[in-house]
Write a protein that holds these residues in place. Structure first.
Motif, mmCIF file in Angstrom:
data_model
loop_
_atom_site.group_PDB
_atom_site.id
_atom_site.type_symbol
_atom_site.label_atom_id
_atom_site.label_comp_id
_atom_site.label_asym_id
_atom_site.label_seq_id
_atom_site.Cartn_x
_atom_site.Cartn_y
_atom_site.Cartn_z
ATOM 1 N N GLN A 122 4.858 4.135 13.587
ATOM 2 C CA GLN A 122 4.565 4.599 12.229
ATOM 3 C C GLN A 122 5.581 3.988 11.270
ATOM 4 O O GLN A 122 6.782 3.968 11.558
ATOM 5 N N GLY A 182 4.903 11.273 15.460
ATOM 6 C CA GLY A 182 4.579 10.605 16.719
ATOM 7 C C GLY A 182 3.130 10.200 16.848
ATOM 8 O O GLY A 182 2.673 9.866 17.938
ATOM 9 N N GLY A 183 2.383 10.232 15.725
ATOM 10 C CA GLY A 183 1.010 9.742 15.760
ATOM 11 C C GLY A 183 0.068 10.648 16.515
ATOM 12 O O GLY A 183 0.387 11.778 16.879
ATOM 13 N N TYR A 184 -1.115 10.136 16.749
ATOM 14 C CA TYR A 184 -2.139 10.866 17.468
ATOM 15 C C TYR A 184 -2.089 10.513 18.945
ATOM 16 O O TYR A 184 -1.840 9.363 19.307
ATOM 17 N N PHE A 195 -0.952 5.227 20.420
ATOM 18 C CA PHE A 195 -0.053 5.114 19.268
ATOM 19 C C PHE A 195 1.081 4.141 19.568
ATOM 20 O O PHE A 195 1.714 4.210 20.622
ATOM 21 N N ASN A 253 2.089 6.502 4.448
ATOM 22 C CA ASN A 253 2.597 5.824 5.635
ATOM 23 C C ASN A 253 1.449 5.121 6.344
ATOM 24 O O ASN A 253 0.283 5.282 5.957
ATOM 25 N N GLY A 274 -1.697 11.954 8.530
ATOM 26 C CA GLY A 274 -0.611 11.006 8.398
ATOM 27 C C GLY A 274 0.755 11.639 8.412
ATOM 28 O O GLY A 274 1.759 10.941 8.523
ATOM 29 N N GLN A 278 0.123 3.852 10.388
ATOM 30 C CA GLN A 278 0.335 3.903 11.828
ATOM 31 C C GLN A 278 -0.432 2.750 12.472
ATOM 32 O O GLN A 278 -1.432 2.280 11.921
#
Lengths: 112, 116
Positions: free
Chosen positions: A48, B103-105, A45, A31, B99, A33
């Motif tokens: 994603q 919701g990402g970092y 962020f 994936n 990864g 981001q």
């Protein structure tokens, strides 16, 4: 070595023009981001992407993940001065125990 | 309430000194990270802890030692500071590792370290 390449490094546009930044990986990504860092700020962020060929939109921002899951792009339509900042992509390869590889970022400047 | 808070925000110190940076997250995340951002904005992973266990230890001089007393805290101690250590250090957290994070970092606001 650098796992995810991002271009361009810098982009200067006039307000109202479009902007695109590109990310490329030599290997397939699980994936990808995307993050935005305002000047003097911290990365935030944005989104994603997971599926091959996926396209997602957030208002004027369009994110794409390539069919081969090796590249991605972020396109901003009609830039505004609030879009100023550095945009990072970060790719994940499932085999690398959690390592998220950040591109070097594209620094966007928008002239009023 | 700040989600990921790190202190101090600025740190100016002389070469050879030892210093610490602290990080705390109140998001209930299970994974925390230290990143170094150089003057060209490159974000380089240094360390990662998942539920207090060290899972990523990149090629970092052993003058850098992370410590995670619990999953909400991750500190970074640096011995014998060198000029090249000058950078912005970001703490981050995520739910899930790398990864696979949902919701990402979430990044802290950074610590700007200047070694003189």
């Amino acid at each position: 070595g650098q796992q995810v390449m991002q271009i361009p490094q810098y982009q200067h546009v006039q307000e109202g023009e479009d902007f695109t930044t590109y990310c490329n990986s030599s290997t397939t990504l699980s994936n990808i981001q995307w993050y935005k860092q305002r000047p003097g700020g911290h990365p935030v962020f944005l989104i994603q992407l997971v599926k091959s060929g996926e396209v997602k939109k957030q208002k004027r921002l369009t994110f794409q993940f390539g069919e081969a899951k090796k590249n991605s792009s972020l396109h901003i339509t009609a830039t505004q001065t609030t879009d100023v900042g550095t945009y990072f992509c970060a790719g994940f390869r499932g085999s690398t125990l959690g390592r998220l590889y950040f591109g070097r970022g594209t620094q966007l400047t928008v002239w009023p | 309430d700040t989600a990921v808070s790190q202190t101090p925000k600025y740190l100016v110190t002389q070469m050879g000194n030892d210093k610490s940076i602290k990080c705390e997250q109140n998001l209930g995340h299970d994974t925390m990270y230290w990143y170094k951002q150089d003057s060209k904005k490159f974000l380089k992973i240094m360390f990662s802890y998942n539920n207090k266990e060290l899972i990523i230890n990149e090629t970092v001089p052993n003058r850098f030692s992370p410590k995670s007393p619990d999953k909400a805290h991750l500190n970074l101690h640096i011995n014998s500071l060198e000029l090249g250590d000058s950078a912005v250090y970001f703490c981050a957290s995520s739910q899930g590792v790398g990864g696979r994070s949902v919701g990402g970092y979430t990044f802290g606001s950074g610590t700007r370290l200047t070694v003189v």
